[in-house]
Design a protein around this motif. Structure first.
Motif, PDB file in Angstrom:
ATOM      1  N   ALA A 149      46.364  40.023  37.633  1.00 36.66           N
ATOM      2  CA  ALA A 149      45.783  40.867  38.682  1.00 36.66           C
ATOM      3  C   ALA A 149      46.290  42.299  38.567  1.00 36.66           C
ATOM      4  O   ALA A 149      45.525  43.261  38.731  1.00 36.66           O
ATOM      5  CB  ALA A 149      46.120  40.291  40.058  1.00 36.66           C
ATOM      6  N   LEU A 152      44.725  44.747  36.036  1.00 38.46           N
ATOM      7  CA  LEU A 152      43.329  45.109  36.291  1.00 38.46           C
ATOM      8  C   LEU A 152      43.187  46.133  37.410  1.00 38.46           C
ATOM      9  O   LEU A 152      42.074  46.512  37.766  1.00 38.46           O
ATOM     10  CB  LEU A 152      42.520  43.849  36.639  1.00 38.46           C
ATOM     11  CG  LEU A 152      42.519  42.750  35.581  1.00 38.46           C
ATOM     12  CD1 LEU A 152      41.661  41.571  36.033  1.00 38.46           C
ATOM     13  CD2 LEU A 152      42.031  43.278  34.245  1.00 38.46           C
ATOM     14  N   VAL A 153      44.308  46.580  37.984  1.00 36.10           N
ATOM     15  CA  VAL A 153      44.261  47.495  39.127  1.00 36.10           C
ATOM     16  C   VAL A 153      43.706  48.864  38.736  1.00 36.10           C
ATOM     17  O   VAL A 153      42.870  49.419  39.441  1.00 36.10           O
ATOM     18  CB  VAL A 153      45.670  47.637  39.752  1.00 36.10           C
ATOM     19  CG1 VAL A 153      45.715  48.803  40.731  1.00 36.10           C
ATOM     20  CG2 VAL A 153      46.071  46.341  40.448  1.00 36.10           C
ATOM     21  N   PRO A 155      41.431  51.330  36.722  1.00 36.95           N
ATOM     22  CA  PRO A 155      40.208  51.260  35.917  1.00 36.95           C
ATOM     23  C   PRO A 155      40.347  51.893  34.537  1.00 36.95           C
ATOM     24  O   PRO A 155      39.518  51.659  33.659  1.00 36.95           O
ATOM     25  CB  PRO A 155      39.171  52.017  36.762  1.00 36.95           C
ATOM     26  CG  PRO A 155      39.963  52.870  37.693  1.00 36.95           C
ATOM     27  CD  PRO A 155      41.237  52.126  37.952  1.00 36.95           C
ATOM     28  N   VAL A 160      41.219  46.621  31.243  1.00 37.32           N
ATOM     29  CA  VAL A 160      39.955  46.759  31.977  1.00 37.32           C
ATOM     30  C   VAL A 160      38.836  47.133  31.010  1.00 37.32           C
ATOM     31  O   VAL A 160      37.721  46.597  31.091  1.00 37.32           O
ATOM     32  CB  VAL A 160      40.094  47.809  33.095  1.00 37.32           C
ATOM     33  CG1 VAL A 160      38.737  48.116  33.726  1.00 37.32           C
ATOM     34  CG2 VAL A 160      41.075  47.320  34.158  1.00 37.32           C
ATOM     35  N   ASP A 169      33.396  41.666  34.995  1.00 39.24           N
ATOM     36  CA  ASP A 169      33.668  42.615  36.071  1.00 39.24           C
ATOM     37  C   ASP A 169      35.110  42.428  36.535  1.00 39.24           C
ATOM     38  O   ASP A 169      35.440  41.376  37.100  1.00 39.24           O
ATOM     39  CB  ASP A 169      32.703  42.360  37.228  1.00 39.24           C
ATOM     40  CG  ASP A 169      32.867  43.368  38.363  1.00 39.24           C
ATOM     41  OD1 ASP A 169      33.847  44.143  38.342  1.00 39.24           O
ATOM     42  OD2 ASP A 169      32.025  43.365  39.274  1.00 39.24           O
ATOM     43  N   PRO A 170      35.987  43.407  36.305  1.00 38.51           N
ATOM     44  CA  PRO A 170      37.384  43.272  36.729  1.00 38.51           C
ATOM     45  C   PRO A 170      37.541  42.983  38.213  1.00 38.51           C
ATOM     46  O   PRO A 170      38.450  42.262  38.614  1.00 38.51           O
ATOM     47  CB  PRO A 170      38.001  44.626  36.357  1.00 38.51           C
ATOM     48  CG  PRO A 170      37.133  45.150  35.266  1.00 38.51           C
ATOM     49  CD  PRO A 170      35.753  44.662  35.586  1.00 38.51           C
ATOM     50  N   ARG A 171      36.649  43.538  39.042  1.00 35.23           N
ATOM     51  CA  ARG A 171      36.747  43.288  40.493  1.00 35.23           C
ATOM     52  C   ARG A 171      36.469  41.826  40.815  1.00 35.23           C
ATOM     53  O   ARG A 171      37.098  41.248  41.700  1.00 35.23           O
ATOM     54  CB  ARG A 171      35.767  44.200  41.236  1.00 35.23           C
ATOM     55  CG  ARG A 171      36.147  45.676  41.167  1.00 35.23           C
ATOM     56  CD  ARG A 171      35.050  46.562  41.676  1.00 35.23           C
ATOM     57  NE  ARG A 171      33.840  46.400  40.863  1.00 35.23           N
ATOM     58  CZ  ARG A 171      32.712  47.073  41.040  1.00 35.23           C
ATOM     59  NH1 ARG A 171      32.637  47.957  42.012  1.00 35.23           N
ATOM     60  NH2 ARG A 171      31.678  46.874  40.254  1.00 35.23           N
ATOM     61  N   GLU A 172      35.532  41.236  40.080  1.00 35.90           N
ATOM     62  CA  GLU A 172      35.243  39.815  40.284  1.00 35.90           C
ATOM     63  C   GLU A 172      36.438  38.954  39.875  1.00 35.90           C
ATOM     64  O   GLU A 172      36.786  37.989  40.566  1.00 35.90           O
ATOM     65  CB  GLU A 172      34.015  39.405  39.463  1.00 35.90           C
ATOM     66  CG  GLU A 172      33.682  37.926  39.585  1.00 35.90           C
ATOM     67  CD  GLU A 172      32.647  37.479  38.563  1.00 35.90           C
ATOM     68  OE1 GLU A 172      32.579  36.246  38.322  1.00 35.90           O
ATOM     69  OE2 GLU A 172      31.934  38.336  38.003  1.00 35.90           O
ATOM     70  N   THR A 174      39.600  39.871  39.836  1.00 40.11           N
ATOM     71  CA  THR A 174      40.643  40.071  40.844  1.00 40.11           C
ATOM     72  C   THR A 174      40.345  39.262  42.099  1.00 40.11           C
ATOM     73  O   THR A 174      41.252  38.654  42.685  1.00 40.11           O
ATOM     74  CB  THR A 174      40.771  41.567  41.189  1.00 40.11           C
ATOM     75  OG1 THR A 174      41.082  42.298  39.995  1.00 40.11           O
ATOM     76  CG2 THR A 174      41.871  41.800  42.213  1.00 40.11           C
ATOM     77  N   ALA A 175      39.084  39.238  42.518  1.00 38.49           N
ATOM     78  CA  ALA A 175      38.703  38.461  43.698  1.00 38.49           C
ATOM     79  C   ALA A 175      38.952  36.969  43.477  1.00 38.49           C
ATOM     80  O   ALA A 175      39.403  36.260  44.387  1.00 38.49           O
ATOM     81  CB  ALA A 175      37.234  38.711  44.039  1.00 38.49           C
ATOM     82  N   ASP A 178      42.706  36.367  43.838  1.00 37.23           N
ATOM     83  CA  ASP A 178      43.106  36.412  45.241  1.00 37.23           C
ATOM     84  C   ASP A 178      42.638  35.180  46.000  1.00 37.23           C
ATOM     85  O   ASP A 178      43.365  34.640  46.836  1.00 37.23           O
ATOM     86  CB  ASP A 178      42.569  37.683  45.909  1.00 37.23           C
ATOM     87  CG  ASP A 178      43.245  38.942  45.380  1.00 37.23           C
ATOM     88  OD1 ASP A 178      44.367  38.832  44.830  1.00 37.23           O
ATOM     89  OD2 ASP A 178      42.657  40.036  45.520  1.00 37.23           O
TER      90      ASP A 178
END
Length: 197
Positions: A149, A152-153, A155, A160, A169-172, A174-175, A178
């Motif tokens: 995690a 990937l913070v 960008p 990334v 998708d890095p946000r996906e 990370t989600a 979490d």
């Protein structure tokens, strides 16, 4: 014998600088899981001829060493495509990374737990962020998914860039990490409640 290369003011340290004793002392403070990941990333960086261990090296090492981190990407072509891009870095687009340090923003001090030799400034910050995640959760030392995690913070991280090139998708990601952490915490709390009955 190679000459000693001065430490960089950006907080990153050249892989070729320092000796084995100082490197071992630095990695000893990382915790068992992170120390193993950094050691694996170091071997890969040296083999590829890179000056620093960057977040892409850490990503590759995390995926090789931890089944929980691999599970975040699910089964099938997603993980295979990502690993393919990571393997290609030494013979393709990653060649442009060899001379410069992965960096983001102004210089930052090197924290004690991130003092392992050879980490790029951004990778150093990621190790520190992994410890912050673990402390916030009330669980130390951090696990591989905390480091996953953490890398990937930013960008601008090379990890990334590799994910995006692999169509992820890095946000996906990370989600998903979490959500997995919340699930484990809920299960642990539920288990404690059952024992109290």
């Amino acid at each position: 014998m190679q000459p000693r290369i001065p430490r960089q003011s950006t907080g990153g340290q050249d892989l070729r600088a320092g000796d084995r004793d100082s490197r071992a002392d630095g990695e000893a403070g990382l915790g068992a899981e992170l120390a193993a990941v950094v050691a694996g990333a170091r071997r890969r960086a040296l083999r590829d001829g890179d000056r620093h261990i960057d977040t892409a090296h850490l990503l590759h090492s995390v995926l090789e060493s931890d089944s929980e981190a691999r599970a975040v990407f699910g089964e099938g072509p997603r993980l295979a495509r990502l690993l393919g891009y990571l393997v290609q870095r030494s013979i393709g687009y990653g060649l442009r990374w060899q001379e410069g340090a992965e960096d983001s923003g102004p210089p930052r001090p090197v924290m004690p737990r991130a003092a392992a030799e050879g980490l790029s400034p951004l990778a150093t910050g990621a190790v520190e962020h992994a410890w912050t995640r673990a402390r916030t959760r009330g669980d130390e030392p951090p696990r591989c998914v905390d480091l996953l995690a953490a890398i990937l913070v930013d960008p601008r991280a090379r990890a990334v860039e590799v994910l995006v090139r692999a169509g992820l998708d890095p946000r996906e990601i990370t989600a998903r990490i979490d959500a997995g952490a919340e699930h484990r915490e809920g299960a642990a709390n539920h288990g404690g409640a059952e024992e109290g009955r």
